[in-house]
Write a protein that holds these residues in place. Sequence first.
Motif, short mmCIF file in Angstrom:
data_model
loop_
_atom_site.label_atom_id
_atom_site.label_comp_id
_atom_site.label_asym_id
_atom_site.label_seq_id
_atom_site.Cartn_x
_atom_site.Cartn_y
_atom_site.Cartn_z
N VAL A 90 -34.71 63.04 71.18
CA VAL A 90 -34.96 64.48 71.17
C VAL A 90 -35.97 64.80 72.26
CG1 VAL A 90 -35.85 66.42 69.83
CG2 VAL A 90 -34.45 64.67 68.71
N ASP A 91 -35.57 65.63 73.20
CA ASP A 91 -36.42 65.94 74.34
C ASP A 91 -37.47 66.99 73.96
OD1 ASP A 91 -37.49 66.07 76.84
OD2 ASP A 91 -35.89 67.29 77.70
N GLY A 92 -38.34 66.60 73.05
CA GLY A 92 -39.39 67.50 72.58
C GLY A 92 -40.16 66.83 71.47
N LEU A 93 -41.30 67.43 71.12
CA LEU A 93 -42.16 66.83 70.10
C LEU A 93 -42.54 67.84 69.02
CD1 LEU A 93 -43.69 64.25 69.29
CD2 LEU A 93 -45.59 65.03 70.71
N ALA A 96 -39.64 74.15 69.12
CA ALA A 96 -38.65 74.65 68.16
C ALA A 96 -37.42 73.75 68.10
CB ALA A 96 -38.26 76.08 68.52
N SER A 97 -36.97 73.26 69.27
CA SER A 97 -35.77 72.42 69.29
C SER A 97 -35.99 71.11 68.54
CB SER A 97 -35.33 72.14 70.73
OG SER A 97 -36.35 71.46 71.44
N ALA A 98 -37.20 70.55 68.62
CA ALA A 98 -37.51 69.31 67.89
C ALA A 98 -37.50 69.56 66.39
CB ALA A 98 -38.86 68.76 68.35
N ARG A 99 -38.11 70.66 65.99
CA ARG A 99 -38.16 70.98 64.55
C ARG A 99 -36.76 71.29 64.01
NH1 ARG A 99 -42.42 74.14 66.54
NH2 ARG A 99 -41.52 76.11 65.80
N GLU A 100 -35.94 71.96 64.82
CA GLU A 100 -34.56 72.25 64.42
C GLU A 100 -33.75 70.95 64.28
OE1 GLU A 100 -33.25 74.93 67.44
OE2 GLU A 100 -34.50 76.59 66.69
N ALA A 101 -34.00 70.00 65.18
CA ALA A 101 -33.30 68.72 65.11
C ALA A 101 -33.63 67.98 63.81
CB ALA A 101 -33.66 67.86 66.31
N ILE A 102 -34.88 68.07 63.38
CA ILE A 102 -35.29 67.43 62.13
C ILE A 102 -34.58 68.09 60.95
CG2 ILE A 102 -37.23 66.96 60.57
CD1 ILE A 102 -39.03 66.86 63.10
N LEU A 103 -34.56 69.41 60.94
CA LEU A 103 -33.92 70.15 59.83
C LEU A 103 -32.42 69.87 59.74
CD1 LEU A 103 -35.70 73.62 60.09
CD2 LEU A 103 -35.92 71.94 58.24
N ALA A 104 -31.79 69.55 60.87
CA ALA A 104 -30.33 69.35 60.90
C ALA A 104 -29.91 67.93 60.57
CB ALA A 104 -29.80 69.73 62.28
N MET A 105 -30.86 67.05 60.26
CA MET A 105 -30.53 65.63 60.06
C MET A 105 -29.77 65.38 58.76
SD MET A 105 -34.05 63.76 61.32
CE MET A 105 -33.39 62.09 61.18
N ASP A 106 -28.89 64.38 58.80
CA ASP A 106 -28.19 63.88 57.61
C ASP A 106 -28.90 62.63 57.10
OD1 ASP A 106 -26.18 65.84 57.71
OD2 ASP A 106 -25.05 64.66 59.19
N ASN A 107 -28.62 62.25 55.86
CA ASN A 107 -29.18 61.03 55.30
C ASN A 107 -28.81 59.82 56.16
OD1 ASN A 107 -29.98 62.73 53.29
ND2 ASN A 107 -28.86 61.70 51.64
N GLY A 108 -29.77 58.96 56.43
CA GLY A 108 -29.52 57.75 57.22
C GLY A 108 -29.59 57.96 58.72
N GLU A 109 -29.68 59.20 59.17
CA GLU A 109 -29.71 59.49 60.60
C GLU A 109 -31.08 59.12 61.18
OE1 GLU A 109 -28.88 63.24 63.67
OE2 GLU A 109 -28.40 63.43 61.54
N ILE A 110 -31.08 58.76 62.46
CA ILE A 110 -32.31 58.33 63.14
C ILE A 110 -32.48 59.13 64.42
CG2 ILE A 110 -33.59 56.37 64.08
CD1 ILE A 110 -31.41 54.58 62.65
N ILE A 111 -33.66 59.74 64.59
CA ILE A 111 -33.97 60.40 65.86
C ILE A 111 -35.31 59.90 66.37
CG2 ILE A 111 -32.63 62.46 65.28
CD1 ILE A 111 -35.26 63.96 64.86
N LEU A 112 -35.47 59.95 67.68
CA LEU A 112 -36.73 59.57 68.31
C LEU A 112 -37.28 60.77 69.07
CD1 LEU A 112 -38.86 57.48 69.33
CD2 LEU A 112 -37.26 56.90 71.17
N LEU A 113 -38.43 61.25 68.62
CA LEU A 113 -39.08 62.37 69.31
C LEU A 113 -39.71 61.89 70.61
CD1 LEU A 113 -40.81 64.29 66.36
CD2 LEU A 113 -38.49 64.58 67.28
N GLU A 114 -40.14 62.84 71.43
CA GLU A 114 -40.69 62.51 72.74
C GLU A 114 -42.07 61.86 72.63
OE1 GLU A 114 -40.41 61.28 75.54
OE2 GLU A 114 -38.98 62.80 76.21
N ASN A 115 -42.47 61.21 73.69
CA ASN A 115 -43.74 60.48 73.83
C ASN A 115 -44.91 61.30 73.28
OD1 ASN A 115 -45.98 59.03 74.73
ND2 ASN A 115 -45.08 58.56 76.71
N LYS A 146 -47.95 71.28 63.01
CA LYS A 146 -46.59 71.71 63.31
C LYS A 146 -45.54 70.86 62.58
CE LYS A 146 -46.78 74.97 66.67
NZ LYS A 146 -46.00 76.23 66.70
N LEU A 147 -45.81 69.54 62.48
CA LEU A 147 -44.77 68.63 61.99
C LEU A 147 -44.87 68.23 60.52
CD1 LEU A 147 -44.37 66.16 65.03
CD2 LEU A 147 -42.88 68.06 64.38
N HIS A 148 -46.07 68.20 59.97
CA HIS A 148 -46.19 67.63 58.62
C HIS A 148 -45.35 68.35 57.55
CE1 HIS A 148 -48.55 70.26 55.92
NE2 HIS A 148 -49.14 70.71 57.00
#
Length: 414
Positions: A90-93, A96-115, A146-148
């Motif tokens: 995910v090109d963000g930390l 809004a796009s990073a937070r939206e990516a978290i909300l859209a996740m399915d069970n078992g899915e894995i994402i890596l946020l930016e540095n 923002k993330l917790h």
Amino acid sequence: MFLTLDDFELEGKTVALRVDINSPIDVNTGDILDDTRIKACSDTIKSLSEKGAKVVILAHQSRPGKKDFTTLEAHAKKLSEVLNMEVTHVDGLICASAREAILAMDNGEIILLENVRLLAEEVLSDWKSWEEITPEKQAKTVMIKKLHPFFDYFVNDAFAAAHRAQPSLVGFSYYVPMLCGRVMEKELFTLTKVLKNPERPCVFALGGAKADDSIEVLKNVLEKQTADQVLTSGVVANIFLVAKGYKIGPNENVIADMGYTNQIEIAKELISKYGDKIVVPIDAALNVDGERVEKELDLNEEITYPIHDMGEKTMKLYEEILKDAKTVVANGPAGVFENKNFLKGTEELLKSTANSKGFSVIGGGHLSAAAEVVGLAGKMDHISTGGGACIEFLAGKKLPVIEMLSKSYEKHKI
């Protein structure tokens, strides 16, 4: 006591996972040159995914101003290869796009946020003392605020950074339970065992250039009667040789140049208190115009060339001590191992550790790199993933991440 992945039902839960996948990078191509740390945390990521958690990985690569400070895009690709599972970068930390990516996740899915070190608050906090950067303060940073709210649990698997108190390492624990990942769990179990309940005889072999850290470990393990003997090498040995009255010429200048003159008085006190439990070299390998020249150490004779390794008689002495040890903890190389003429002492120390009858632990950093070079890494019972974190733990210091894991256990234990 610490909470682990097995203490909670994680299916359908969103989990923040802090790992240390800081890796050597080819600054020209961006390719990852060594995926050791990425492989190390793969068990934790797989376990979380298989438990049905939504896995949000946070990590860093280098720090601002360095050539290998970069995006984590290559790390996501390498993680995907190692896990044989898709890891989406995910090109963000905190955007809004990073937070939206978290909300859209399915069970078992894995994402890596930016540095995470793209945020100044993550880097600046590294320069302050633990007392100044309490979890409460870190919990108020922009990243954590923002993330917790998106996370049910925080899993910390970044043992190599456990001596840091950055927001991404301790801040989330103020809001949600903080659990040990598999790497963290193994490190804490192993290092606690060798410190508090080692099989005996227990021998520590301490060397390398970070002499002040090693001397703190030496003091701690002798004071607490963890170690029966401590074998010294490298700059550590040179300091103890001076403390014993040996004249080592140019090597004394090196000690001064490194800012370790004060360690000589500390070494004298330790020798007075613990005597023969502290073992120093009886001979050395000198660098004479680039060549290795062995020289016995004599209190009445001054060394006029740089000591770059221990000598063969010292190697034999250390081998004899280590062969019957039931626990061996080694940290720091025995000499200038990067030069093949002075690799022998480190190689023989590693061989003696691997061939001992006991449980062998190698500290992270240069000695683990040397073990890879000489092909002995696979013969050790445990190689720590953390250089600074490992040595601070062995020195008996409080590590911020470990402190917070303990507090989280008290707060959230079932």
